[in-house]
Design an enzyme around this catalytic site. Structure first.
Site, PDB file in Angstrom:
ATOM      1  N   SER A  88      49.481  16.926 -16.561  1.00 29.98           N
ATOM      2  CA  SER A  88      49.948  18.178 -17.165  1.00 29.98           C
ATOM      3  C   SER A  88      48.908  19.285 -17.213  1.00 29.98           C
ATOM      4  CB  SER A  88      50.469  17.920 -18.579  1.00 29.98           C
ATOM      5  OG  SER A  88      51.784  17.427 -18.532  1.00 29.98           O
ATOM      6  N   LYS A  91      50.011  22.443 -15.674  1.00 25.22           N
ATOM      7  CA  LYS A  91      50.797  23.455 -16.384  1.00 25.22           C
ATOM      8  C   LYS A  91      49.997  24.729 -16.641  1.00 25.22           C
ATOM      9  CE  LYS A  91      54.142  20.430 -18.750  1.00 25.22           C
ATOM     10  NZ  LYS A  91      53.751  19.030 -18.632  1.00 25.22           N
ATOM     11  N   SER A 143      53.163  20.412 -24.112  1.00 27.32           N
ATOM     12  CA  SER A 143      53.277  19.914 -22.748  1.00 27.32           C
ATOM     13  C   SER A 143      54.714  19.580 -22.363  1.00 27.32           C
ATOM     14  CB  SER A 143      52.387  18.676 -22.564  1.00 27.32           C
ATOM     15  OG  SER A 143      52.034  18.498 -21.214  1.00 27.32           O
TER      16      SER A 143
END
Length: 415
Positions: A88, A91, A143
């Protein structure tokens, strides 16, 4: 402007049949030399010893970088251009690519497939519409893999979103980065380090760009935020049509958190069993901003704290081993109202929201050539490795137990 299920059709067409264009060879810019200088191509520990300054701390990460965001100097690194699965931490690129393009006040109604995505979720319902700004909070704070897909809906679909992310990586000269998903999931989508990867060096470049964006700093530096949800039975009896609960940041370095770090600005962590722990973030003290990125970690918050401490102690005392390069210069003149912090010259957050992308039609043709995202998103892992508890999400019933803070064990979860 509202983005409805009809306008979000591009997200549900096949995704993975059309390959994403691969970046140049590992470590190298198009010219062939390692990006950031010759020593950035080294695989082991890279540092210039200095009298009176201890060497970098020993950490468990397979790769890391410590850099001065202001000067761009790389103070120390380990395998800085090595290709790793991002989890993640990817992101952060999603946010950097989409914040300048999307109106924060636009609304999105998620598809059921978006709500059912694997891994960490903020908790969404296809019965509700969500503001883009709230989706960015959920993306960077908890997340949310569902929030990432909803933002992709707002940007015209997953395929156009990946195109934007990879184009932004090229613009930043982050040539080690190849995004295969907007949320960092890997095995659930059939992605490996060959089809989705980044490096500690590239994460530092992406974070440096993110620091230029006031909205990103706001989203990534927030500890808690109100998230809407369908009303509970008790709320319905009171006539309420919308319920909700607070969401809390997973970044343990923010004020009030377990590993609160003085001057911490914000960042993004990630975890999958295939990627290990990943992270990029920054802190500011006495006018100096230090960026730390690490890949394939095992002891995230203590290791990040040690690297930040060393960066502040070493900055201005050790000779740099490389530099964070600047983005490729834009082809058009910079707009007067571009949303940048004063004194910056990098493309960033357009505070007016003029550049947001209409969801319907703009990228529909490109999306049709893509291949099978949601069949993969909904597929459960075929072995025990895939069975990892969600990093975040709503309470067991929408609106219940809303005040409970996520447990530290939630740090080690899928993406």
């Amino acid at each position: 402007m509202r983005i409805t299920r009809r306008a979000a059709f591009a997200l549900t067409v096949p995704l993975l049949a059309a390959p994403v264009a691969a970046p140049p060879a590992a470590h190298a810019a198009p010219g062939g030399e390692p990006v950031g200088g010759p020593r950035m191509g080294e695989r082991g520990l890279v540092v210039n010893p200095a009298q009176g300054v201890k060497g970098p701390p020993k950490v468990t990460a397979g790769s890391f970088i410590v850099a001065d965001a202001g000067t761009g100097q790389v103070l120390a690194a380990k395998d800085p251009h090595g290709h790793y699965l991002p989890a993640s931490a990817l992101k952060m690129l999603t946010a950097v690519a989409l914040i300048p393009k999307l109106d924060p006040n636009a609304t999105v109604r998620p598809t059921q497939e978006t709500c059912d995505v694997e891994g960490s979720k903020v908790g969404m319902s296809p019965k509700l519409t969500y503001r883009v700004s709230d989706l960015f909070h959920a993306l960077l704070m908890v997340s949310g893999n569902d929030a990432a897909l909803a933002l992709a809906q707002a940007a015209g679909g997953v395929r156009p979103t990946l195109d934007l992310m990879n184009a932004e990586a090229r613009r930043l000269q982050a040539y080690d980065t190849l995004a295969g998903s907007p949320n960092g999931l890997d095995k659930d989508l059939g992605l490996t380090v060959r089809t989705q990867h980044t490096s500690a060096y590239d994460l530092a470049l992406i974070m440096r760009q993110g620091l230029k964006m006031p909205r990103l700093r706001e989203y990534a530096g927030k500890n808690h935020h109100r998230w809407i949800a369908p009303p509970t039975k008790a709320e319905r009896k009171k006539g309420k049509k919308i319920g909700g609960y607070p969401i809390y940041s997973h970044i343990r370095l923010l004020p009030g958190q377990r590993y609160a770090y003085e001057g911490f600005i914000g960042g993004k962590n990630g975890f999958t069993l295939a990627a290990g722990q990943t992270f990029v973030g920054a802190a500011e003290r006495d006018g100096r901003t230090i960026i730390v990125a690490l890949m394939r970690g095992e002891n995230l918050w203590p290791d990040t704290t040690k690297l930040l401490d060393w960066g502040f102690a070493a900055a201005g005392k050790v000779d740099p081993v490389g530099r964070l390069v600047d983005p490729v210069p834009p082809r058009t003149e910079k707009k007067e109202d571009d949303g940048l912090l004063p004194g910056t010259d990098l493309l960033a957050d357009d505070a007016s929201g003029r550049n947001w992308i209409p969801a319907a039609g703009a990228f529909g043709g490109a999306a049709v050539v893509a291949g099978g995202l949601f069949a993969l998103l909904r597929r459960r892992g075929r072995d025990e490795e895939a069975r990892v508890p969600a990093q975040s999400g709503p309470p067991s019933a929408f609106g219940t137990e809303a005040g409970r803070h996520p447990q530290d064990a939630a740090d080690e979860t899928r993406s």
